[in-house]
Design a protein around this motif. Structure first.
Motif, mmCIF file in Angstrom:
data_model
loop_
_atom_site.group_PDB
_atom_site.id
_atom_site.type_symbol
_atom_site.label_atom_id
_atom_site.label_comp_id
_atom_site.label_asym_id
_atom_site.label_seq_id
_atom_site.Cartn_x
_atom_site.Cartn_y
_atom_site.Cartn_z
ATOM 1 N N SER A 96 11.303 -3.711 -6.287
ATOM 2 C CA SER A 96 11.043 -5.082 -5.868
ATOM 3 C C SER A 96 9.533 -5.285 -5.712
ATOM 4 N N PRO A 97 9.059 -6.539 -5.826
ATOM 5 C CA PRO A 97 7.610 -6.771 -5.804
ATOM 6 C C PRO A 97 6.998 -6.606 -4.421
ATOM 7 N N VAL A 98 5.708 -6.334 -4.427
ATOM 8 C CA VAL A 98 4.934 -6.236 -3.196
ATOM 9 C C VAL A 98 4.603 -7.636 -2.707
ATOM 10 N N VAL A 99 4.588 -7.826 -1.404
ATOM 11 C CA VAL A 99 4.162 -9.089 -0.812
ATOM 12 C C VAL A 99 2.702 -8.966 -0.392
ATOM 13 N N SER B 192 -2.913 -0.509 -1.076
ATOM 14 C CA SER B 192 -4.013 -1.292 -0.516
ATOM 15 C C SER B 192 -5.368 -1.046 -1.163
ATOM 16 N N ILE B 193 -5.504 -0.015 -1.956
ATOM 17 C CA ILE B 193 -6.775 0.250 -2.658
ATOM 18 C C ILE B 193 -6.593 0.006 -4.155
ATOM 19 N N ALA B 194 -5.713 0.771 -4.793
ATOM 20 C CA ALA B 194 -5.422 0.500 -6.208
ATOM 21 C C ALA B 194 -4.608 -0.788 -6.351
ATOM 22 N N MET B 195 -3.732 -1.039 -5.392
ATOM 23 C CA MET B 195 -2.872 -2.226 -5.388
ATOM 24 C C MET B 195 -2.079 -2.340 -6.678
ATOM 25 N N VAL B 196 -1.385 -1.267 -7.028
ATOM 26 C CA VAL B 196 -0.542 -1.223 -8.211
ATOM 27 C C VAL B 196 0.847 -0.755 -7.796
ATOM 28 N N THR B 197 1.783 -0.892 -8.701
ATOM 29 C CA THR B 197 3.133 -0.406 -8.446
ATOM 30 C C THR B 197 3.199 1.088 -8.735
ATOM 31 N N PRO B 198 4.154 1.819 -8.144
ATOM 32 C CA PRO B 198 4.204 3.278 -8.341
ATOM 33 C C PRO B 198 4.420 3.702 -9.784
ATOM 34 N N ASP B 199 5.018 2.828 -10.612
ATOM 35 C CA ASP B 199 5.359 3.239 -11.967
ATOM 36 C C ASP B 199 4.269 2.975 -12.995
ATOM 37 N N VAL B 200 3.114 2.450 -12.604
ATOM 38 C CA VAL B 200 2.050 2.227 -13.584
ATOM 39 C C VAL B 200 1.509 3.570 -14.051
ATOM 40 N N CYS B 201 0.942 3.586 -15.243
ATOM 41 C CA CYS B 201 0.442 4.847 -15.773
ATOM 42 C C CYS B 201 -0.761 5.329 -14.966
ATOM 43 N N THR B 202 -1.045 6.608 -15.082
ATOM 44 C CA THR B 202 -2.099 7.224 -14.281
ATOM 45 C C THR B 202 -3.463 6.611 -14.559
ATOM 46 N N SER C 115 -8.369 -11.521 6.450
ATOM 47 C CA SER C 115 -7.613 -10.291 6.180
ATOM 48 C C SER C 115 -6.795 -10.419 4.905
ATOM 49 N N LEU C 116 -6.718 -9.314 4.200
ATOM 50 C CA LEU C 116 -5.765 -9.151 3.105
ATOM 51 C C LEU C 116 -4.683 -8.205 3.588
ATOM 52 N N VAL C 117 -3.445 -8.670 3.629
ATOM 53 C CA VAL C 117 -2.328 -7.887 4.150
ATOM 54 C C VAL C 117 -1.375 -7.560 3.002
ATOM 55 N N THR C 118 -1.014 -6.288 2.880
ATOM 56 C CA THR C 118 -0.074 -5.841 1.857
ATOM 57 C C THR C 118 1.193 -5.337 2.529
ATOM 58 N N VAL C 119 2.325 -5.901 2.115
ATOM 59 C CA VAL C 119 3.627 -5.455 2.621
ATOM 60 C C VAL C 119 4.353 -4.770 1.468
ATOM 61 N N PRO C 120 4.523 -3.439 1.512
ATOM 62 C CA PRO C 120 5.192 -2.723 0.413
ATOM 63 C C PRO C 120 6.621 -3.207 0.221
ATOM 64 N N PRO C 121 7.181 -3.010 -0.967
ATOM 65 C CA PRO C 121 8.565 -3.447 -1.213
ATOM 66 C C PRO C 121 9.553 -2.712 -0.331
ATOM 67 N N VAL C 122 10.547 -3.438 0.127
ATOM 68 C CA VAL C 122 11.585 -2.833 0.959
ATOM 69 C C VAL C 122 12.453 -1.909 0.120
ATOM 70 N N GLU C 123 12.751 -2.337 -1.106
ATOM 71 C CA GLU C 123 13.563 -1.547 -2.023
ATOM 72 C C GLU C 123 12.737 -1.179 -3.245
ATOM 73 N N PRO C 124 12.952 -0.017 -3.824
ATOM 74 C CA PRO C 124 12.204 0.368 -5.027
ATOM 75 C C PRO C 124 12.422 -0.630 -6.158
ATOM 76 N N ALA D 145 2.275 -14.213 -1.511
ATOM 77 C CA ALA D 145 2.862 -14.154 -2.851
ATOM 78 C C ALA D 145 2.842 -12.702 -3.312
ATOM 79 N N PRO D 146 3.811 -12.304 -4.147
ATOM 80 C CA PRO D 146 5.010 -13.061 -4.485
ATOM 81 C C PRO D 146 6.154 -12.686 -3.576
ATOM 82 N N ASN D 147 7.235 -13.416 -3.687
ATOM 83 C CA ASN D 147 8.470 -13.151 -2.944
ATOM 84 C C ASN D 147 8.238 -12.853 -1.475
#
Length: 603
Positions: free
Chosen positions: A449-452, A306-316, A438-447, A474-476
């Motif tokens: 998969s994209p964030v909603v 919700s702050i960086a809004m990146v995926t866990p695998d992005v570089c530091t 509001s901006l709502v972030t739904v984390p991926p259910v499975e590792p 968006a997306p998915n």
């Protein structure tokens, strides 16, 4: 029509979209002749906003779309050849509509609509289309006669099925139930909706806001600040503390967590000054870096999603830059980093179109370019032929990706973004104020998969009627609608839903298209939350067209225009522009007060 002058030469011929609109405005502003054509009846292409009835027409258009039967033979001169454009826009696919609001069942929808409306209680309905209400009851009040039970379900045979439980008497109704919103009511108030095809926001220090300020295009629109950032965690929606005030006022963080979060955010604000803190993790993921900071699970979730809004695998480094950008956008216009334009995101391309028209650009809707005329010797586009067979000479042609035929695509590898538009009867997280953006972030259910991401809008944004909320995901997005509300439940009830796929070609390289060098392709909206890619693309194309010209110089304010004979000391003809450095407030002034053209309307 505007094409009545055959063989008229224009510097730029452009098709719709945000990037194309910005390019057209920039070229027109520096004196180039611009022709902006669109086979649709509205501006902005896939960046458009619609009223509810307009969206129904858009849905029907894409459901009934088919290849054109027009003849491919074009009249070209010796030494020329015709390059046909696609007559079918394939950027939107898999359009599905679901209606869960009750329909007042005394009237059958009129002819020309998609189908009869369908209603459910708890089950997920698949494959049914929605109808636009019409007939003598379309404008009636949404109340049932005394003693009549409202319809609850519609069977496939077309008969109404009454509720099993009788309605309570007025004496037993304590408190008075909330007035139910029916489908007829939505259609009746359809002009109060402005529904976006894309779910994006504007970073207060992003390239789009900077361009709006620099070019003075911001005078054509009004904006509101996004009031809160939400996330879905442990089965419930929570508000994310991101500013200093939010962090110290949060009830979901312990005192230790508040100190840890503030320490980490302070480091991220100028992390380049402390390379020793992260240089050992330059080749590791941002998630691994967060683990070394000994942050709690709560804090890691908030920072990552919700702050960086990146995926866990992005570089530091990328994760730290995203966090830094978020923090630097805080406080410029409000308590969150984001702005939203009143009346929907479709206003932004229209603002640039208005700018282009002010400086001489010509616009024509419901008119299309059928093919390009290429010079065999140079291989460049020298003219276009419109749908009426008229020929217009041009030096450059800017086109949306959806108009490029398959023959001109070499190795175009695009992806599909799943989008959803939901109309609900309340907010996903009710609060004391009903006017929350509001901006709502739904984390991926499975590792993997994209964030909603979902942008939820209230009626004060002029995008939906009072008593409802409008969300674009968006997306998915999840294909199962939110559950119907139960007694005492705060879960919102979905009244109407639209699902569709939109092609994303933002990662496609220019060399992937077999097109002349003076034909410039602009991509469709990407999956990012902001519009940085579209603005960077617009500037890059403008640099190719006019490398010596300034990109979108500021338009003069009305009070700065000095007409011939009216200025002091009778100064020369035309207008004089104020110095942009004097016209815009300094950075310190921006921090302390809203700009008048980006003023947030009070809640």
């Amino acid at each position: 029509t505007v094409f009545s002058r055959a063989n008229e030469t224009c510097r730029l011929c452009s098709f719709p979209g945000l990037s194309e609109s910005v390019i057209a405005a920039a070229c027109s502003r520096v004196g180039q002749r611009v022709l902006h054509v669109d086979r649709r009846s509205y501006y902005a292409g896939n960046w458009a906003s619609f009223t509810f009835n307009g969206l129904l027409s858009w849905i029907e258009e894409y459901k009934q779309a088919g290849p054109s039967d027009e003849a491919a033979q074009e009249k070209v001169e010796e030494g020329e050849e015709a390059l046909a454009l696609s007559s079918l826009d394939t950027s939107i696919t898999n359009v599905e509509v679901f209606c869960y609001a009750r329909y007042r069942g005394n009237t059958d929808p009129g002819e020309g609509h998609l189908s009869r409306p369908t209603f459910i209680n708890e089950a997920v309905l698949a494959g049914d289309e929605v109808a636009q209400a019409s007939g003598p009851d379309a404008g009636a009040e949404e109340t049932q006669p005394e003693g009549e039970v409202p319809p609850q379900a519609y069977e496939t045979q077309g008969e109404w099925q009454d509720e099993q439980q009788a309605s309570p008497s007025p004496a037993e109704s304590q408190p008075e139930p909330k007035k139910q919103i029916t489908y007829t009511k939505i259609v009746k108030e359809g002009r109060r909706f402005n529904i976006d095809l894309v779910s994006k926001l504007m970073y207060s220090r992003g390239s789009l806001v900077d361009l709006l300020i620099k070019s003075n295009v911001s005078r054509y629109a009004e904006f509101k600040n996004v009031t809160r950032i939400l996330t879905y965690r442990n089965g419930k929606v929570e508000q994310v503390p991101c500013s200093r005030a939010d962090v110290f006022g949060s009830k979901q963080l312990t005192v230790v967590e508040k100190r840890m979060l503030m320490k980490f955010l302070t480091f991220c604000l100028d992390f380049e000054q402390h390379p020793e803190e992260y240089q050992d993790f330059s080749v590791h993921s941002f998630w691994d870096f967060l683990l070394t900071k000994k942050l709690t699970e709560n804090l890691r979730h908030f920072i990552l999603h919700s702050i960086a809004m990146v995926t866990p695998d992005v570089c530091t480094v990328e994760g730290l830059r995203a966090t830094q950008h978020f923090l630097r956008c805080l406080g410029r216009y409000g308590n969150t980093p984001f702005l939203f334009p009143l009346y929907g995101l479709g206003e932004i391309p229209q603002c640039f179109c208005r700018m282009c028209a002010v400086f001489g650009g010509i616009y024509c809707l419901r008119q299309s370019v059928r093919c390009l005329v290429l010079d065999k010797e140079s291989g460049k586009c020298k003219a276009v032929i419109d749908s009426n067979g008229q020929r217009i000479s041009c030096s450059h042609f800017v086109v949306e990706d959806g108009y490029i035929g398959l023959d001109q695509r070499k190795n175009v590898d695009s992806r599909q973004i799943s989008r959803a538009v939901l109309i609900t009867d309340r907010s996903i997280l009710p609060s004391d104020s009903e006017q929350q953006i509001s901006l709502v972030t739904v984390p991926p259910v499975e590792p993997g998969s994209p964030v909603v991401r979902m942008v939820e809008l209230c009626s004060s944004t002029m995008t939906c009627m009072p008593g409802t909320c409008e969300s674009c995901c968006a997306p998915n997005p999840p294909l199962s609608p939110l559950p119907r509300d139960r007694e005492g439940s705060e879960v919102p009830s979905v009244l109407w839903a639209l699902y569709f796929n939109m092609r994303d070609t933002s990662a496609v390289d220019r060399s992937s298209y077999d097109l002349p060098s003076n034909v410039h392709v602009c991509t469709s909206p990407d999956a990012a939350l902001g519009s940085d890619h579209a603005i960077k693309l617009a500037e890059a194309v403008f640099r190719q067209l006019l490398p010596e010209e300034e990109f979108c110089p500021p338009a003069p304010n009305p009070e700065d225009i000095i007409y011939d004979g009216e200025g002091p000391q009778g100064e020369g003809p035309g207008f004089e522009e104020a110095d942009p450095a004097e016209a815009l407030p300094s950075q310190g002034e921006v921090e302390s007060a809203d700009l008048f053209f980006l003023n947030a309307i009070p809640l």
